[in-house]
Design a protein around this motif. Sequence first.
Motif, PDB file in Angstrom:
ATOM      1  N   GLN A   1       0.829  -1.203   0.000  1.00 37.90           N
ATOM      2  CA  GLN A   1       0.000   0.000   0.000  1.00 37.90           C
ATOM      3  C   GLN A   1       0.868   1.259   0.000  1.00 37.90           C
ATOM      4  O   GLN A   1       0.562   2.242  -0.679  1.00 37.90           O
ATOM      5  CB  GLN A   1      -0.917   0.000   1.225  1.00 37.90           C
ATOM      6  N   GLN A   2       1.960   1.218   0.751  1.00 37.17           N
ATOM      7  CA  GLN A   2       2.867   2.367   0.805  1.00 37.17           C
ATOM      8  C   GLN A   2       3.619   2.546  -0.513  1.00 37.17           C
ATOM      9  O   GLN A   2       3.735   3.662  -1.023  1.00 37.17           O
ATOM     10  CB  GLN A   2       3.882   2.189   1.936  1.00 37.17           C
ATOM     11  N   ARG A   3       4.131   1.457  -1.088  1.00 34.42           N
ATOM     12  CA  ARG A   3       5.021   1.553  -2.241  1.00 34.42           C
ATOM     13  C   ARG A   3       4.279   1.788  -3.552  1.00 34.42           C
ATOM     14  O   ARG A   3       4.856   2.308  -4.516  1.00 34.42           O
ATOM     15  CB  ARG A   3       5.872   0.288  -2.360  1.00 34.42           C
ATOM     16  N   THR A   4       3.015   1.363  -3.609  1.00 33.53           N
ATOM     17  CA  THR A   4       2.253   1.546  -4.847  1.00 33.53           C
ATOM     18  C   THR A   4       1.268   2.708  -4.765  1.00 33.53           C
ATOM     19  O   THR A   4       0.705   3.114  -5.779  1.00 33.53           O
ATOM     20  CB  THR A   4       1.469   0.264  -5.192  1.00 33.53           C
ATOM     21  N   GLY A   5       1.035   3.199  -3.547  1.00 34.91           N
ATOM     22  CA  GLY A   5       0.057   4.269  -3.387  1.00 34.91           C
ATOM     23  C   GLY A   5      -1.369   3.781  -3.467  1.00 34.91           C
ATOM     24  O   GLY A   5      -2.301   4.576  -3.548  1.00 34.91           O
ATOM     25  N   GLY A   6      -1.544   2.465  -3.410  1.00 39.84           N
ATOM     26  CA  GLY A   6      -2.883   1.891  -3.466  1.00 39.84           C
ATOM     27  C   GLY A   6      -3.478   1.703  -2.091  1.00 39.84           C
ATOM     28  O   GLY A   6      -2.843   1.964  -1.071  1.00 39.84           O
ATOM     29  N   GLY A   7      -4.687   1.220  -2.045  1.00 45.63           N
ATOM     30  CA  GLY A   7      -5.366   0.987  -0.781  1.00 45.63           C
ATOM     31  C   GLY A   7      -5.337  -0.470  -0.381  1.00 45.63           C
ATOM     32  O   GLY A   7      -4.406  -1.211  -0.704  1.00 45.63           O
ATOM     33  N   ALA A   8      -6.415  -0.894   0.292  1.00 45.82           N
ATOM     34  CA  ALA A   8      -6.486  -2.263   0.804  1.00 45.82           C
ATOM     35  C   ALA A   8      -6.433  -3.298  -0.315  1.00 45.82           C
ATOM     36  O   ALA A   8      -5.866  -4.387  -0.148  1.00 45.82           O
ATOM     37  CB  ALA A   8      -7.759  -2.449   1.625  1.00 45.82           C
ATOM     38  N   VAL A   9      -7.000  -2.967  -1.470  1.00 50.07           N
ATOM     39  CA  VAL A   9      -6.977  -3.913  -2.594  1.00 50.07           C
ATOM     40  C   VAL A   9      -5.541  -4.173  -3.051  1.00 50.07           C
ATOM     41  O   VAL A   9      -5.169  -5.315  -3.337  1.00 50.07           O
ATOM     42  CB  VAL A   9      -7.819  -3.372  -3.767  1.00 50.07           C
ATOM     43  N   ALA A  10      -4.720  -3.131  -3.088  1.00 47.21           N
ATOM     44  CA  ALA A  10      -3.321  -3.296  -3.483  1.00 47.21           C
ATOM     45  C   ALA A  10      -2.585  -4.196  -2.496  1.00 47.21           C
ATOM     46  O   ALA A  10      -1.763  -5.033  -2.895  1.00 47.21           O
ATOM     47  CB  ALA A  10      -2.633  -1.935  -3.562  1.00 47.21           C
ATOM     48  N   GLY A  11      -2.892  -4.028  -1.206  1.00 47.57           N
ATOM     49  CA  GLY A  11      -2.253  -4.862  -0.195  1.00 47.57           C
ATOM     50  C   GLY A  11      -2.686  -6.309  -0.281  1.00 47.57           C
ATOM     51  O   GLY A  11      -1.865  -7.224  -0.191  1.00 47.57           O
ATOM     52  N   THR A  12      -3.980  -6.535  -0.458  1.00 48.39           N
ATOM     53  CA  THR A  12      -4.484  -7.905  -0.595  1.00 48.39           C
ATOM     54  C   THR A  12      -3.909  -8.579  -1.829  1.00 48.39           C
ATOM     55  O   THR A  12      -3.564  -9.763  -1.793  1.00 48.39           O
ATOM     56  CB  THR A  12      -6.024  -7.888  -0.671  1.00 48.39           C
ATOM     57  N   ALA A  13      -3.777  -7.824  -2.918  1.00 48.27           N
ATOM     58  CA  ALA A  13      -3.206  -8.380  -4.147  1.00 48.27           C
ATOM     59  C   ALA A  13      -1.763  -8.812  -3.936  1.00 48.27           C
ATOM     60  O   ALA A  13      -1.341  -9.871  -4.422  1.00 48.27           O
ATOM     61  CB  ALA A  13      -3.281  -7.344  -5.270  1.00 48.27           C
ATOM     62  N   ALA A  14      -0.987  -8.032  -3.197  1.00 45.98           N
ATOM     63  CA  ALA A  14       0.408  -8.388  -2.938  1.00 45.98           C
ATOM     64  C   ALA A  14       0.501  -9.666  -2.119  1.00 45.98           C
ATOM     65  O   ALA A  14       1.345 -10.539  -2.385  1.00 45.98           O
ATOM     66  CB  ALA A  14       1.119  -7.242  -2.214  1.00 45.98           C
ATOM     67  N   LEU A  15      -0.367  -9.797  -1.110  1.00 48.96           N
ATOM     68  CA  LEU A  15      -0.347 -11.004  -0.286  1.00 48.96           C
ATOM     69  C   LEU A  15      -0.785 -12.216  -1.100  1.00 48.96           C
ATOM     70  O   LEU A  15      -0.224 -13.310  -0.962  1.00 48.96           O
ATOM     71  CB  LEU A  15      -1.272 -10.808   0.920  1.00 48.96           C
ATOM     72  N   PHE A  16      -1.769 -12.029  -1.972  1.00 48.47           N
ATOM     73  CA  PHE A  16      -2.214 -13.127  -2.834  1.00 48.47           C
ATOM     74  C   PHE A  16      -1.082 -13.569  -3.761  1.00 48.47           C
ATOM     75  O   PHE A  16      -0.845 -14.768  -3.941  1.00 48.47           O
ATOM     76  CB  PHE A  16      -3.426 -12.683  -3.656  1.00 48.47           C
TER      77      PHE A  16
END
Length: 380
Positions: free
Chosen positions: A228-243
Amino acid sequence: MPRIKPITLLSAGHGCVDVYQGAVASLVPFFVAERAYTYAAASGVVLAASLLSSVVQPLFGVLTDRWTMPWLLPVSTLLAGLGIALSGLTASYTLTLAFVALSGLGVAAYHPESARVARRVSGGSHSAMGRFSLGGNLGFAVAPIMVAAVVATGGLRSSPLLVVPALIGGLLCVPALRALAATTGTGPRGTDARATDDRASFVKLSLAVVLRAIVFIGLSTFISLYAQQRTGGGAVAGTAALFVLYLGGAVGTVVGGGLADRWDRVLVVRRSYLVTAVAVAGVVLVPGPALYLFVALASAGLYIPFSLQVTLGQDYLPTRVGTAAGVTLGLTVSIGGVAGPLIGAVADATTLQTALAPLIVLPALAWLVFRTLPEPVAPP
């Protein structure tokens, strides 16, 4: 053909258990959002699951070396799910830790016996053990999607719905264990008189497993927040990274089994750790969408050794395969959690990027350890 069905059921059951290991890290952003946990407090939740598991899992391994305990598989699966299901129902940090620890106890009880059973029904096949491990990796991959679907819509109070995979996994154990009982029995077992343990190599292997565990748990605990910090995205960006992190593990497991059919396991694991060191550097240092590519590479590099290290450990300790599984399979998701609060404390004091930077070095150290390990030779 008779061996395919039991290993497939065991693989699916493995996924139903490991979904709860992935669920712990997947819940971290929601604990931070709803309960205002600090990085250190959030990583303490991961530690609660990991610490108990790391202590208890080898003990279950010792027990399964003395007696077969197939009943542990359905019981431990239900415990793993129950703990996670209850973790969202209380605002008490202490009770949250207790419920997550209960889940960790279930995970600890499951892995040594399930690895012993999988080894037996597969005849020691690397490919079959890879399929068994793949089930667990897929469980990890599904966890962030499952948690997001349940908790993002209903909040932490909807966590009881997360018990469903445990119920399914418990049911899957029944036909698998019936098939095992039909061919192997359930009494105490002796050991092969020709087998000898290579304890020195097993200790070195365990050190490499711990190094890998710290990297994986560190990434899985914080990659959602970091993305979320490195891409500037929200919760969806974080969930995508974990997936991506978990799905890359499934790919790595399949690739690892195939590579081990062509080259010896030690060589495959050694090279994978070199790739991992470069990939983790990319995760920590490269901003923007390219982060996801490096997350995938790091995950694959960390998981190529996964099932190979399990079978290596069992071959280094052929008279104690349950203990070997309790250490190698368990430590990959337990001891690494002990480093989680330290990473979180450093992140609170500095930045999350600074806290994750030391993870770059650890795969290189694991590579150095594997340079000293031999490929086990089967007894004549």
